[in-house]
Each structure stands twice: as structure tokens, then as C-alpha cells.
Design a protein around this motif. Structure first.
Motif, short mmCIF file in Angstrom:
data_model
loop_
_atom_site.label_atom_id
_atom_site.label_comp_id
_atom_site.label_asym_id
_atom_site.label_seq_id
_atom_site.Cartn_x
_atom_site.Cartn_y
_atom_site.Cartn_z
N ASP A 116 0.82 -1.21 0.00
CA ASP A 116 0.00 0.00 0.00
C ASP A 116 0.86 1.26 0.00
OD1 ASP A 116 -2.42 -1.23 -0.15
OD2 ASP A 116 -2.85 -1.16 1.98
N ALA A 117 1.88 1.28 0.84
CA ALA A 117 2.77 2.45 0.89
C ALA A 117 3.56 2.60 -0.40
CB ALA A 117 3.72 2.32 2.08
N ALA A 118 4.01 1.47 -0.97
CA ALA A 118 4.77 1.53 -2.21
C ALA A 118 3.91 2.08 -3.36
CB ALA A 118 5.32 0.15 -2.56
N ILE A 119 2.65 1.67 -3.42
CA ILE A 119 1.77 2.16 -4.47
C ILE A 119 1.43 3.63 -4.24
CG2 ILE A 119 -0.59 1.96 -5.37
CD1 ILE A 119 -0.28 -1.01 -5.33
N VAL A 195 -1.15 12.50 -22.75
CA VAL A 195 -0.11 12.34 -21.74
C VAL A 195 -0.66 11.64 -20.50
CG1 VAL A 195 1.36 13.63 -20.13
CG2 VAL A 195 1.28 14.28 -22.53
N VAL A 196 -1.82 12.07 -20.03
CA VAL A 196 -2.42 11.44 -18.85
C VAL A 196 -2.75 9.98 -19.13
CG1 VAL A 196 -4.38 11.50 -17.26
CG2 VAL A 196 -3.32 13.64 -18.00
N ALA A 197 -3.31 9.70 -20.30
CA ALA A 197 -3.64 8.31 -20.66
C ALA A 197 -2.38 7.45 -20.67
CB ALA A 197 -4.34 8.28 -22.01
N PHE A 198 -1.28 7.98 -21.22
CA PHE A 198 -0.03 7.21 -21.27
C PHE A 198 0.46 6.87 -19.87
CE2 PHE A 198 4.62 7.42 -20.98
CZ PHE A 198 4.95 6.28 -21.72
N PHE A 199 0.49 7.86 -18.98
CA PHE A 199 0.98 7.61 -17.63
C PHE A 199 0.06 6.66 -16.86
CE2 PHE A 199 3.66 11.32 -18.37
CZ PHE A 199 4.82 10.96 -17.70
N LEU A 200 -1.23 6.79 -17.06
CA LEU A 200 -2.15 5.87 -16.39
C LEU A 200 -1.96 4.44 -16.89
CD1 LEU A 200 -5.46 7.95 -16.25
CD2 LEU A 200 -3.98 7.33 -14.35
N TRP A 201 -1.85 4.28 -18.19
CA TRP A 201 -1.66 2.93 -18.76
C TRP A 201 -0.34 2.32 -18.31
CZ3 TRP A 201 2.32 1.96 -22.35
CH2 TRP A 201 2.36 0.65 -22.83
N ALA A 206 2.57 -1.37 -14.27
CA ALA A 206 3.56 -1.50 -13.19
C ALA A 206 2.90 -1.95 -11.89
CB ALA A 206 4.27 -0.16 -12.99
N VAL A 207 1.69 -1.45 -11.61
CA VAL A 207 0.98 -1.88 -10.41
C VAL A 207 0.59 -3.35 -10.50
CG1 VAL A 207 -1.15 -1.56 -9.08
CG2 VAL A 207 0.16 0.43 -9.82
N VAL A 208 0.19 -3.79 -11.68
CA VAL A 208 -0.13 -5.21 -11.86
C VAL A 208 1.12 -6.06 -11.59
CG1 VAL A 208 -0.74 -6.95 -13.57
CG2 VAL A 208 -2.04 -4.83 -13.44
N LYS A 209 2.27 -5.60 -12.06
CA LYS A 209 3.51 -6.33 -11.80
C LYS A 209 3.81 -6.40 -10.32
CE LYS A 209 8.41 -6.42 -13.08
NZ LYS A 209 9.48 -5.75 -13.85
N ALA A 716 -7.87 -5.59 -19.59
CA ALA A 716 -6.53 -6.15 -19.72
C ALA A 716 -5.87 -6.44 -18.38
CB ALA A 716 -5.64 -5.20 -20.54
N PHE A 717 -6.18 -5.66 -17.34
CA PHE A 717 -5.40 -5.74 -16.11
C PHE A 717 -6.17 -6.17 -14.87
CE2 PHE A 717 -3.09 -2.23 -18.43
CZ PHE A 717 -2.04 -3.04 -18.83
#
Length: 1001
Positions: A116-119, A195-201, A206-209, A716-717
Motif C-alpha cells: 500500500d505504501a509503495a503504491i 499524456v495522462v492516458a499514457f501515464f495511467l496505462w 507497473a501496479v499489476v507487476k 486487460a489488467f
């Protein structure tokens, strides 16, 4: 269109009074028309920037000076965390904290602070990088476009000096001959959304990983909740352990049967324990004040007014506080013990848990149950035991839906009602001269004591606003609990959602358009005198008024975001905590419990900070085209706060309830909403700048693009984010493979028990300096009755051990007088000595993983959930003594010894699935002796017995005779989904009486 900005002309009220000459009620109407005008001063930008940077530097410097000398405050996790979770050591140098923080990578953050803290830090870093990128778009595209498209002559007419520069950077005064520059805004909208869509995707992946790594971590693989399902809304006919098995099997057949546990009616136990804890804390507070100087006690003993609930026995007069609270605690302990002994399974609740041997089986069933509701039930993965809100689990779907409706209704009412107080605070409290203008009685006092009221003005407004925003999360948490939330994780998510909606509606939308609506209505009323209604509306110039108001508001948001840096530095310096603790120790009489709690690592409030960060991001996105400076200022804030929060989460703050990174989807969805809202604002800006509707139409597709990103990421995620696996290989014969060694974890006791059944009761704490006078003023319980076993239906895996008689159970040890209170010396007023106590760990220790004692870790010795051993079982926070083997373990050892010696036995138990094993003591031919020999439970346990009494009997032979024996898979006992052979389809009638259970003892 060079209309003057509000405040530069002569605005009028609805009654036609000139605001520059208004008095009394008319002046109030003028202030309501533009309540926030006094806060918008472009010249304050440089002053705010200098002040915030200077104070932030001073606070950071003060932290660096105090940190080496106050490790309890600035690095408690170094002292309390176990070796695995302890952060890197810090030197004594002034800035030696910078190196370890900068070198801490995400992998180490996950290990040291939790997912939780890392995310949270990843989300902060994502916002930093995103706004740094958007700052380039704002400075290269939007800023030149606003400067080129501005009407310079109009700006110079109404503004002078430095204000001209800030006004030119906004589209407040567009030049009709340069409307082509507005196409740059349209292009900027597309770029910002991309730009926002790219960072969110990218960060979603990365969160899934991170989540997949969390699934493969030893902590998750060895935990109880990872393989457990929670079943709610169970119909009355299926409220048995076997009924839960049947429901789970209707969803998905698995290779192994789970162990099931139906919820029990704990009656009024939770309320009684809560009342007991409150009485103990209240008694501690009374004793701390009364015994502050034990050698010179006050002549008058403390008194108090009895609770309304018990006032009939004490009358309306004051009673002796010590005697009253002592008696109340004693009565509650007796009642709690009595209720604990009377609880059984005859009144099952509509919820339960099913725990599997393998994580794959549990997640496969949970994934298949997403759209299946057998018998109207809901089956999903179980949270951690300390994450459950137990009192909401028995609620039905209808009750939960009705409560949720009323909860949302009252939140909406509160959000709307807050408009008036918010405006009054902005009008009067932040500028007392406005109050003097409408209140003649206050005017003379204000003019005669101008400096005094200036100091009050500087303190009152931020103090009151901060107090309200501190209370607001508490209100929303209580409303979410009343709304039926079943977990603390979902409660925090809903609190953050409601806070975000409250802030966006009141502090952004209403704050920005309040004056627009009022001014527009005033203009329409005035024009209606000479024109028809439609032309009066058109003459009101709503869109241009909106553009002008938003442009002026942008100055405020720039200054406001600059001041957020100061809040981030104050969090790092822990100024509020330091001042509060100093005040309490200097001017009050803190109890030993309070002093211990002050030394514990404080929990991090994710809901509040997520709301703040989302709100800051929403403000920056909405005003990005109006004032491009807001983008780099927001990027600067997130860059600094990421660094400071990284230190706090590494060394100071803990996660109270670890969710395993389940907040991400809420954050993702709110950012999608923020981008869509900013697209609407930008469309209105272009329309107000006479860009025409054609340009506005080109800004509609980006919003659908963001919705498409949301849909794609969900498909997808989301499955990988939530489930360890979506399907598992079924190999029933593998379960009975000859020679297969059964893991210890296959013998898991799947018992999610209500804490009220086994939680030790609190004992009043007093300072050691008052030891010699306590016997004269306080009498408490005299026996060890607070953790009495609930005879056969207890969730406690072992009885507490007797302190006076080592090696004996507390229930069967000779009676001895227990300490009437817990005397705490000054040297032990430290969380280090009490962090394994249930009463402290529940509120301050998270789930115990930080200190090497996760609540639901499966024990290596008995595969029993750790939450039923150690601190919860014994209630001792200081004992380091290992628990002794129970009677069940001794029987198992003796049974295996008989097998090795060639005597007859139930057969090779290591080749039999745990669900089909019977108690070895069952073969001694004496039911009564078998039940008396259980040791751990004095009555038969429905979760361990009689689940498969019609199964193939085990042979009486030596292990050599079993070689080549035919193995049977679990499907032999399944009959096309209709039930299990030998098990009653429903609870038998006539066996629910107490005599039936009593006869089997």
C-alpha cells in the motif's frame, strides 16, 4: 470584448444599488455576489512563493536538527520493526537521512513499508512525472498562445505593473482578431489527455507487476486469507459448515474440499467489550489525575455523573468516580465471561468462510463466482481478519442497499449545506473588514483594535478550516460503517471517494462559479426591464462571465498550491504531534496507556492524502489552459512531497490495515474523471473566448478516449490485479497418490473467528509511582476469567497458560489472586514492551507484519492461524515463552508411533486427504472418552467432524498392505452437484436443542 473585470467597474445588486456605495444589507448582497474577490491579488504570487519556500526550508532544517536526537519521533520503525522490515540505519549527521532515502528503490519500499505504501509513492511519483511533462506543454504551447491572443490594450487599461504580466498569461481578455490562437488550446487538450492516458496505462501495468510479485511473496503464500473465501447472504437452510461447502461447490468444482466455518451470533459481546474498554480508559484517566502526586492526594475524591443507561441505580447526583468505574468494570467482566460461555452454533449467522489447501483453488472459485450467486449468496476472496468490520457482516442485501442509499443521501445533503458556511468563512472570517462593513456594532471595535483583529483574522480562518477538514473524514468513516461496509479497506475507499466529491463540488466548482451565477442572475434581472427574457439571457454574457471568473480564480489557485509546500514540510517535521504531546505532558495528566501510544509509529491516513493529491491534480488540470503556471507549481509540489513522504513511510508511519494495493483502481478512475472535467472546463473557456462551438466539438473526442482507456485497462489488467489465478488444473487422483507427502499447510484450521470471542480484556494501567496507594482506592477482578474458553465452539486454538503455575492451563490451574491493576514503571512506558499486546497492536501495530508477527500467518508447528496463538491467545505482551503442544498433537504423535511399531491403526494417514481423516482417538471405541480426550475443545467440532461420515471406511492394516490400494478422487463423493453421500441435505429437525449437544459431551 473588453469588458472590465469584476470589481473594477460599479457592480450592482439585484435591487440596483451601487456596490461601491452600499451599506448594511445591500453591502452583504454585494459581498455574496462576489464573495472571494478579496482573495485574488496577483501581486501576492511573489510574496506567497517567497514565504512558502522560506518556511519550508526552515521546517526542513528544524527536522534535520531534531532528527538525530529524537529517534522515537522521527525514526520509530528503526527501533520496533523486525530485521526484515527495518529501514536502513541513519547516521547522526544533520543531512545523513538524504542518502538512504534517495537510494531506496521500489523493491525495497515494498519489503520495508508494504505494498500500500509503495503504491502510494508510485502514485505520487506518477503525478510528479505527469505534471512535469504537462508543464512542457503548458510553457511551450499554452503560455505563448494566451499571450499572443490577449487584448493588450484592454489589459493596460485596467491593470498596471506586475498584474499585467499575470493577466496576459490568461485568456481573460481575448483579442477577437486573433481567435485562431484558440486552436492551440484545442491541440493542448488532446496532448494533455494523451499524456495522462499514457501515464495511467504505464503505471497500471507497473501496479499489476507489483501485485503479481505480492501474490508470490512468502507473506502472502503463507497467510490464511490468501486461500480463504468469504460467503455472505447465506440463506437459513445453508447456515452450516456443510452448507458453505455445498455453496462453494455449486460455483466451481475443485480438486480438494475446503474447510468451512459458519459465522456465529456473538450477541452483545462486541458492544460490551467496547464499553469495558471505554470504562478502563476512563478509570485510567481518573486515576492519573487523582494520583498525579501520590504522596499528597487531594482531600476530595473524584466524582462523575453516572451514564444515563445506569442512572436509575445511582440517581441523578454525582457518584464516586473510582468506585463507580471499578464496579462497572467488574460487572462487565462477569457479563462478558457469561456471554462467551453461552455462545454456540445453534444461532448461525448469514456469513461464513471457506479455506482451501491451495491458493489456486480459492482464487479459481472466487473468479468463477463473480457473476454467480448460488442461493442468492455472494462469494468473494476474504480480506485479512483484521480488515473485517464484523458488525456489518450479518446485514442482508436489502439492509445494505437501504443503508447505502441513506448514507449517500446524507452525504449529498451535507455537501450542499456546506455551501453557505463555506461562503461565510470566505466572506467574513478571512476578511474581518467585510464583517465590519455590514455590522455597525463591530465596526468601531474593529477600527480601534485593528492589530488585534488582524491577528485573529490570520489565525481563525485557517484554524477553523483545518479543524473542519480534520473532523470531516471522521464523519465520513462513521457514515460508511453505518452504510454497511464490510471491510476497512472498502470503508477507506468510500471515505476518500466522498471526500473527493465534497472537495471538488464545494472547493472547486462552487468556489469558482458562485459569483458567476449570482452576477449572471443580477444582469438578467436588470436587462429584463428593457428586453424580453431570451434577449436578457443573451445580454447576460454567461460564457464570458464564466471565463472572466475562472481566470481571476486561477490566481488564487496558483497561490494556494504554492502554500501546499508548507504543509508537506510540516508533515515531515511532525510539528502537530510534537506540540500536542508536549502540551499534554506539561499541562495535563496523561495515563500510562497514552504515553505508550505516543511512542508507537503513527498510522498513515491514506484516504485523506489520496483525496488531497487527487484534488490538487484536478485543480491543476482544470486550470491548465487558464493559467499555465499552475502546471509547474503542481509538479514542484509533488516532487517535494514525494521525497518527504518517502522518508515518512520508510521511518515513521505505518499502514494500519494493509490492503495489498487495492486502492489503485479508485485512483485510476478519479483521474479519468478529473481529465473529463478539465475537458469540460476547457470547452467552456474556448466558448467564452468567442472560439465558437466548432472548436468545442473538436474537444469532445478526448473524453471518449479516456473512457476507452478505462475500458481497455479494466479488461486487460483487472483480472491479474485481483486474482492469483483464474483457473486451476484439476487432478483428483493426484490427491491420493501413494507415497505423496501431505504438507503441513494442508492441515489448516480455517477459522475466521470474531475477535470478541477471544480478545483479552484490558487491565487498567497506572504509574509505578502510585503503587503504594492503589490498594486503598481501587478494587478490580480477582481471577483469570477474561479469556475463558467457550467450550467447544471457541475460536481459540489453545488455552492461556497460567502465570502462577507454569505448564498448566489457566482454566485448570488452582485459583490465585490476579493483580488488580497493571503497574507500569517509567522505564517501560515504551511501545517496544507492548507492541505484541492485542489492545495496542489492533490500533497501532497494523496487522503485526512489521514486527514479524502477521496475524493470519499459518503456524509452522500446527498450521493454525497465528491470530489464535501468541498475543491473542495468552494476552501477555511480555512473555517470550513458547507455547506447549496440545493434547491433539500428543495423540497424533502416539498414533504414528503405533503405526511404526506394527500395531493396528487407522491406516497410513499421510496418504489420506485431510478432509477425510478422522480423529485417531475415534478408534478407541469409547465416544465419551474420545470427547473428553480432545483437550483443545471439550465438545465435538462441526468444522472437523461428520462432514464425510459416509465416505469409504479406512482399513485396519499395516502400511505395507496399502501398497497398490485403489485410490479414489473427490468426485466419488460428489453426486452431480446435488450434495455429498452420507451428509444430510439440510439441518436435521429436532436436534437443535441444547440437550442434544449436551448429551454428546
Amino acid at each position: 470584448m473588453a469588458a472590465p473585470p469584476p470589481g473594477t467597474g460599479s457592480p450592482e445588486t439585484l435591487t440596483g444599488v451601487n456596490c461601491n456605495q452600499a451599506e448594511g444589507a445591500d453591502k452583504l448582497l454585494c459581498l455574496i455576489q462576489d464573495p472571494y474577490s478579496g482573495t485574488f491579488h496577483a501581486d501576492a504570487f511573489w510574496a506567497s512563493l517567497g514565504t512558502s519556500v522560506l518556511l519550508m526550508f526552515l521546517l526542513t532544517l528544524a527536522f534535520s536538527l531534531m532528527r538525530p536526537r529524537n529517534n522515537i519521533v522521527y525514526a520509530p520503525k528503526v527501533k520496533y520493526a523486525d530485521e526484515k522490515h527495518s529501514p536502513p540505519k541513519l547516521g547522526k549527521g544533520m543531512f545523513e537521512w538524504v542518502g538512504p532515502v534517495s537510494k531506496a528503490k521500489e523493491g525495497m519500499l515494498v519489503e520495508k513499508t508494504g505494498l500500500d505504501a509503495a503504491i502510494f509513492l508510485r502514485f505520487t511519483r506518477m503525478l510528479r512525472n505527469m505534471f512535469l511533462t504537462l508543464s512542457i506543454v503548458g510553457i511551450i504551447l499554452l503560455l505563448p498562445a494566451n499571450v499572443i491572443g490577449s487584448n493588450k490594450s484592454a489589459i493596460k487599461q485596467y491593470f498596471k505593473g506586475g498584474q499585467t504580466f499575470f493577466v496576459t498569461m490568461t485568456p481573460q481578455y481575448p483579442d477577437p482578431q486573433k481567435s485562431g490562437s484558440l486552436w492551440v488550446h484545442v491541440a493542448a487538450v488532446w496532448l494533455i489527455d494523451l499524456v495522462v492516458a499514457f501515464f495511467l496505462w504505464r503505471n497500471y501495468g507497473a501496479v499489476v507487476k507489483l501485485r503479481r510479485q505480492y501474490f508470490d511473496s512468502p507473506e502472502y503464500l503463507q497467510s490464511l486469507h490468501s486461500r480463504t473465501l468469504m460467503v455472505t447472504d447465506i440463506p437459513p437452510a445453508d447456515r452450516t459448515d456443510e452448507g458453505i461447502l455445498r455453496l462453494a461447490d455449486q460455483v466451481e468444482h475443485t480438486a480438494a474440499l475446503p474447510r468451512a466455518s459458519i459465522g456465529r451470533n456473538v450477541k452483545e459481546l462486541p458492544d460490551m467489550i467496547e464499553e469495558h474498554d471505554q470504562a478502563v480508559r476512563q478509570l485510567e484517566s481518573v486515576l492519573a489525575k487523582y494520583l498525579k502526586n501520590p504522596d499528597s492526594l487531594p482531600t476530595k475524591r473524584p466524582t462523575m455523573r453516572a451514564s444515563k443507561k445506569y442512572r436509575a441505580n445511582n440517581g441523578a447526583q454525582d457518584v464516586d468516580a473510582i468506585d463507580y468505574l471499578t464496579g462497572r468494570i467488574r460487572e462487565l467482566e462477569i457479563e462478558i465471561t457469561h456471554v462467551r460461555e453461552s455462545i454456540d452454533k445453534r444461532n448461525a449467522m448469514p456469513f461464513g468462510f471457506a479455506s482451501y489447501e491451495r491458493i489456486e483453488d480459492a482464487h479459481t472459485v472466487a473468479f468463477a463466482a463473480r457473476k454467480k450467486h448460488p442461493q442468492g449468496t455472494t462469494i468473494r476472496l476474504a480480506p485479512r481478519p483484521n480488515d473485517l468490520i464484523w458488525k456489518n457482516l450479518p446485514l442482508s442485501k436489502q439492509q445494505r442497499s437501504w443503508r447505502r442509499f441513506w448514507n449517500n443521501f446524507w452525504v449529498a445533503i451535507l455537501t450542499v449545506v456546506w455551501i453557505a458556511p463555506n461562503a461565510l468563512i470566505a466572506i467574513f472570517l478571512s476578511n474581518l473588514s467585510n464583517l465590519a462593513a455590514v455590522w455597525p456594532g463591530f465596526r468601531s471595535n474593529f477600527q480601534n483594535n485593528h492589530k488585534t483583529w488582524a491577528a485573529v483574522q490570520g489565525i481563525a480562518s485557517p484554524a477553523l478550516t483545518s479543524l473542519i477538514y480534520l473532523i470531516l473524514p471522521i464523519i465520513f468513516r462513521r457514515m460508511s460503517i453505518r452504510g454497511g461496509d464490510t471491510t476497512k479497506t472498502s470503508r477507506e475507499r468510500h471515505v476518500a471517494t466522498k471526500l473527493y466529491a465534497f472537495f471538488v463540488f464545494n472547493n472547486l466548482i462552487i468556489f469558482s462559479v458562485f459569483s458567476v451565477v449570482y452576477g449572471f442572475v443580477a444582469a438578467v434581472v436588470k436587462n429584463r426591464e428593457t428586453e424580453d427574457a431570451w434577449h436578457a439571457v443573451l445580454a447576460g454574457q454567461f460564457f464570458y462571465r464564466l471565463l472572466s471568473a475562472l481566470s481571476q480564480t486561477s490566481y488564487f489557485w496558483v497561490i494556494w498550491l504554492l502554500q501546499r509546500q508548507l504543509g508537506a514540510a510540516a508533515d515531515l517535521a511532525q510539528m502537530i504531534n510534537l506540540v500536542w504531546v508536549w502540551f499534554c505532558r506539561t499541562f495535563m495528566a496523561p495515563t500510562p496507556r497514552q504515553e505508550i501510544e505516543w511512542t508507537a509509529p503513527p498510522p498513515f491516513d491514506y484516504a485523506v492524502y489520496y483525496n488531497y493529491f487527487l484534488f490538487y491534480a484536478t485543480v491543476a488540470l482544470c486550470f491548465s489552459t487558464l493559467q499555465p503556471l499552475v502546471l509547474p507549481i503542481t509538479a514542484l509540489y509533488f516532487a517535494l512531497d514525494y521525497w518527504l513522504k518517502k522518508y515518512l513511510l520508510l521511518y515513521v508511519l505505518i499502514t494500519k490495515t494493509e490492503s495489498g494495493g487495492q486502492h489503485w483502481r479508485f485512483l485510476f478512475n478519479r483521474l479519468i474523471f478529473a481529465v473529463c472535467l478539465s475537458n469540460v472546463v476547457m470547452g467552456l473557456v474556448i466558448r467564452g473566448a468567442s472560439g465558437g462551438w466548432f472548436k468545442v466539438y473538436f474537444m469532445i473526442p478526448p473524453s471518449f478516449l479516456m473512457l476507452g482507456v478505462k475500458y481497455y485497462c479494466a479488461k486487460a489488467f483487472d483480472g491479474q490485479l485481483k486474482y492469483y489465478t483464474k483457473a486451476t488444473l484439476k487432478d483428483p487422483e493426484n490427491l491420493a497418490e501413494p507415497g505423496r507427502k501431505v504438507r503441513k499447510n494442508d492441515r489448516i484450521q480455517s477459522r475466521f473467528g470474531h475477535p470478541a470471542l477471544y480478545k483479552p480484556l484490558m487491565t487498567p494501567m497506572v504509574h509505578a509511582k502510585a503503587r503504594h496507594v492503589l490498594s486503598e482506592i481501587y478494587r478490580g477482578r480477582l481471577d483469570n476469567s477474561d479469556t475463558v474458553s467457550t467450550t467447544g465452539y471457541s475460536d481459540i486454538a489453545m488455552d492461556s497458560m497460567s502465570k502462577a503455575y507454569p505448564g498448566k492451563s489457566a482454566r485448570f490451574a488452582p485459583p490465585t489472586q490476579k493483580e488488580m491493576f497493571e503497574v507500569v514503571p517509567e522505564t517501560r512506558l515504551d511501545f517496544e514492551h507492548f507492541m505484541n499486546r492485542a489492545e495496542f497492536a489492533d490500533a497501532l501495530g497494523g496487522n503485526g507484519e512489521l514486527y514479524g508477527r502477521p496475524d493470519d500467518l499459518i503456524s509452522e508447528r500446527s498450521s493454525t492461524p497465528r491470530s489464535f496463538l501468541g498475543r491473542h491467545g495468552s494476552g501477555s505482551g511480555n512473555s517470550s515463552r513458547a507455547s506447549s503442544p496440545g493434547a491433539r498433537s500428543e495423540r497424533s504423535i502416539s498414533a504414528h508411533r503405533r503405526v511404526g511399531s506394527g500395531s493396528q491403526s487407522p491406516g497410513p494417514l499421510h496418504n489420506v486427504h485431510p478432509a477425510y481423516r478422522d480423529d485417531p482417538a475415534a478408534y478407541n471405541g469409547d465416544i465419551g472418552q474420545r470427547e473428553r480426550g480432545r483437550g483443545m475443545y471439550n465438545m465435538s467440532n462441526e468444522s472437523e467432524k461428520r462432514l464425510l461420515n459416509g465416505a469409504q471406511p479406512l482399513g485396519h492394516s499395516t502400511p505395507d498392505e496399502d501398497v497398490g490400494r485403489e485410490a479414489y478422487g473427490l468426485d466419488r463423493w460428489r453426486t452431480g452437484g446435488s450434495g455429498y453421500v452420507g451428509l444430510p441435505a439440510r439441518e436435521e429437525e429436532g436436534i437443535t436443542g441444547y440437550d442434544y449437544y449436551r448429551a454428546r459431551r
